[in-house]
Design a protein around this motif. Sequence first.
Motif, PDB file in Angstrom:
ATOM      1  N   GLU A   1       0.824  -1.209   0.000  1.00  0.00           N
ATOM      2  CA  GLU A   1       0.000   0.000   0.000  1.00  0.00           C
ATOM      3  C   GLU A   1       0.861   1.263   0.000  1.00  0.00           C
ATOM      4  N   GLY A   2       2.144   1.143   0.390  1.00  0.00           N
ATOM      5  CA  GLY A   2       3.046   2.268   0.221  1.00  0.00           C
ATOM      6  C   GLY A   2       3.515   2.968   1.468  1.00  0.00           C
ATOM      7  N   LYS A   3       3.487   2.284   2.575  1.00  0.00           N
ATOM      8  CA  LYS A   3       3.876   2.924   3.833  1.00  0.00           C
ATOM      9  C   LYS A   3       5.342   3.362   3.802  1.00  0.00           C
ATOM     10  N   SER A   4       6.217   2.481   3.357  1.00  0.00           N
ATOM     11  CA  SER A   4       7.648   2.816   3.311  1.00  0.00           C
ATOM     12  C   SER A   4       7.923   3.915   2.294  1.00  0.00           C
ATOM     13  N   THR A   5       7.210   3.889   1.173  1.00  0.00           N
ATOM     14  CA  THR A   5       7.402   4.921   0.155  1.00  0.00           C
ATOM     15  C   THR A   5       7.022   6.291   0.705  1.00  0.00           C
ATOM     16  N   PHE A   6       5.944   6.355   1.461  1.00  0.00           N
ATOM     17  CA  PHE A   6       5.559   7.626   2.066  1.00  0.00           C
ATOM     18  C   PHE A   6       6.656   8.135   2.997  1.00  0.00           C
ATOM     19  N   MET A   7       7.206   7.250   3.806  1.00  0.00           N
ATOM     20  CA  MET A   7       8.302   7.638   4.705  1.00  0.00           C
ATOM     21  C   MET A   7       9.480   8.193   3.902  1.00  0.00           C
TER      22      MET A   7
ATOM     23  N   VAL B   1       6.106   8.234  14.252  1.00  0.00           N
ATOM     24  CA  VAL B   1       5.278   7.492  13.305  1.00  0.00           C
ATOM     25  C   VAL B   1       5.911   6.120  13.157  1.00  0.00           C
ATOM     26  N   LEU B   2       5.117   5.090  13.387  1.00  0.00           N
ATOM     27  CA  LEU B   2       5.617   3.723  13.443  1.00  0.00           C
ATOM     28  C   LEU B   2       4.902   2.857  12.411  1.00  0.00           C
ATOM     29  N   ILE B   3       5.683   2.232  11.522  1.00  0.00           N
ATOM     30  CA  ILE B   3       5.150   1.205  10.629  1.00  0.00           C
ATOM     31  C   ILE B   3       5.468  -0.149  11.257  1.00  0.00           C
ATOM     32  N   SER B   4       4.450  -0.962  11.453  1.00  0.00           N
ATOM     33  CA  SER B   4       4.701  -2.279  12.036  1.00  0.00           C
ATOM     34  C   SER B   4       3.532  -3.212  11.749  1.00  0.00           C
ATOM     35  N   HIS B   5       3.871  -4.497  11.519  1.00  0.00           N
ATOM     36  CA  HIS B   5       2.852  -5.540  11.416  1.00  0.00           C
ATOM     37  C   HIS B   5       2.812  -6.378  12.685  1.00  0.00           C
ATOM     38  N   ASP B   6       3.565  -5.950  13.701  1.00  0.00           N
ATOM     39  CA  ASP B   6       3.586  -6.638  14.993  1.00  0.00           C
ATOM     40  C   ASP B   6       2.467  -6.038  15.849  1.00  0.00           C
ATOM     41  N   ILE B   7       1.317  -6.693  15.851  1.00  0.00           N
ATOM     42  CA  ILE B   7       0.111  -6.115  16.460  1.00  0.00           C
ATOM     43  C   ILE B   7       0.250  -5.919  17.968  1.00  0.00           C
ATOM     44  N   PRO B   8       0.744  -6.894  18.748  1.00  0.00           N
ATOM     45  CA  PRO B   8       0.915  -6.641  20.186  1.00  0.00           C
ATOM     46  C   PRO B   8       1.823  -5.443  20.464  1.00  0.00           C
TER      47      PRO B   8
ATOM     48  N   PRO C   1      16.527  12.835  18.249  1.00  0.00           N
ATOM     49  CA  PRO C   1      15.701  13.636  17.327  1.00  0.00           C
ATOM     50  C   PRO C   1      14.431  14.140  17.993  1.00  0.00           C
ATOM     51  N   ASP C   2      13.822  15.126  17.356  1.00  0.00           N
ATOM     52  CA  ASP C   2      12.556  15.674  17.853  1.00  0.00           C
ATOM     53  C   ASP C   2      11.374  14.802  17.444  1.00  0.00           C
ATOM     54  N   ILE C   3      11.578  14.005  16.399  1.00  0.00           N
ATOM     55  CA  ILE C   3      10.522  13.102  15.944  1.00  0.00           C
ATOM     56  C   ILE C   3      11.174  11.833  15.410  1.00  0.00           C
ATOM     57  N   LEU C   4      10.537  10.700  15.667  1.00  0.00           N
ATOM     58  CA  LEU C   4      11.032   9.415  15.181  1.00  0.00           C
ATOM     59  C   LEU C   4      10.123   8.892  14.074  1.00  0.00           C
ATOM     60  N   LEU C   5      10.718   8.421  12.998  1.00  0.00           N
ATOM     61  CA  LEU C   5      10.015   7.700  11.945  1.00  0.00           C
ATOM     62  C   LEU C   5      10.607   6.289  11.921  1.00  0.00           C
ATOM     63  N   LEU C   6       9.793   5.303  12.257  1.00  0.00           N
ATOM     64  CA  LEU C   6      10.299   3.938  12.446  1.00  0.00           C
ATOM     65  C   LEU C   6       9.596   2.986  11.487  1.00  0.00           C
ATOM     66  N   ASP C   7      10.368   2.383  10.597  1.00  0.00           N
ATOM     67  CA  ASP C   7       9.815   1.460   9.605  1.00  0.00           C
ATOM     68  C   ASP C   7      10.184   0.033   9.995  1.00  0.00           C
TER      69      ASP C   7
END
Length: 540
Positions: free
Chosen positions: A62-68, A235-242, A203-209
Amino acid sequence: MLCKNSVFMIQWQQTIVPQEDVMSILNVSNLSHGFGDRAIFQNVSFRLLKGEHIGLIGANGEGKSTFMNIVTGKLQPDEGKVEWSKNVRVGYLDQHAVLEKGMTIEDVLKSAFGFLFDAEAHMNEVCEKMGDADDEQLQVYMDELAEIQELLDMHDFYNLDSKVDEVARAFDLDAIGLNQDVTELSGGQRTKVLLAKLLLEKPDILLLDEPTNYLDENHIFWLKRYLQEYENAFVLISHDIPFLNSVVNLIYHMENQELNRYVGDYDKFQEVYAVKKMQLEAAYKRQQQEISELKDFVQRNKARVSTRNMAMSRQKKLDKMEIIELAAEKPKPEFNFKEARASGKVIFETDDLVIGYDEPLTKPINVRMERGEKIALVGANGIGKTTLLKSILGLIQPLSGKVHLGDYQYIGYFEQEGDYKNTTTCIEELWQEYPGLDQREIRAALAKCGLTTKHIESQVRVLSGGEQAKVRLCKLVNRETNILLLDEPTNHLDQDAKNELLRALKTYKGSILLICHEPEFYNEVVSKVWDCSQWSKRII
């Protein structure tokens, strides 16, 4: 550092936030982007606010990494603006970060202070110029030096080595050795190095893929605590639901050209999303019924003089109607492993096996696996789990000792990572593995694993991490096997694919040796767990 980019199509739905006192950190406006014949963004807008802990979710591709990559400037959009508020320092953990050969762990950690080393170099240049300067220019140089020195002092520049050592100990990197070449690290070790670098950057903001990919359970727990206590936005991208549920308070969901905002964790999102989807489907059915009745009335009455006006009125209503459209269902993967005849009773047995490369990773290992057993290999990153798999397969020669393999073995091996520079298409990739299949069969096999026509015809290297994993799984499920050796198979997979893989492994009648960092997954598959730290020489 460069990274691979997946491609996708998305239309952003802007959310209006009423709080006037909340500071906007990131504004994305009218963003459009394309890749070949695939549209990626079309007129996308978004706003990130101070203190938000966001989970960015969606199916593979869907493009989550591309957006980052676009918001961090690694990928330039065709149109639109990405504007960060002034003086915001952004830390980005990229799932496909490429670390350069020759760089040590210490080099990577110290690169967190690159701006300070640049300032020091500039200070030295200014000092060299001062010898030839007149009084007026000398004063300018003195003022400039004072500013640079203030910057260096503010960031405690002259104690950087102790900072690096402290963080290295926290991530157990000192046990690996700070002089270790980063290209020789395992996936988990590499992720720890990049996380440690982020911590040093402050950093002031974290982007985590996908930060939990390859991390062992101890460091996932550490990262969870860190993000729970993190005061700034991330902003966190993750498929680890817990993991997602434990750290986020907002969900942004990418699906079918839209990005929608949901307050709460992933479980709350699922509740609201299910209701929203049900309401949309009900509205669609009502509208389709109304459209059918209107068309029927027009068809029956447009030719009659007495009812022509009523028919025209209903036709106008039809013409003006805003049609509700249901998004096409994403293809859900099916992983049905082809099974070969039963193997011999013994799968493998080790005789004082010592594994490693230049030096031993383990004490002598004496283990035995029998037909039908499903075993998980667990333990910290870097203690030799992947090396053990490769030693069993014969891809790496042991330093001493032996591996005795049983009879009638048909082995399927899933590697932790694919080749990110692979320029073949998905069709070509599978055809190389199964030259006897025709194109229709190749396409059908890839589609069954959840890949669309556009994915199937694309080069492997432009796919997302999850889509690439599905291609590798497609190669595996279509081979007759009675033994599966799987190295982190859940990494990058979305929830649908992960659930399907779990089902397939539970029903597989052969033997399984599995490396996985998700207890929720492997506990449902295996009957035994081998703790590799028992024989590792590395205390990590």
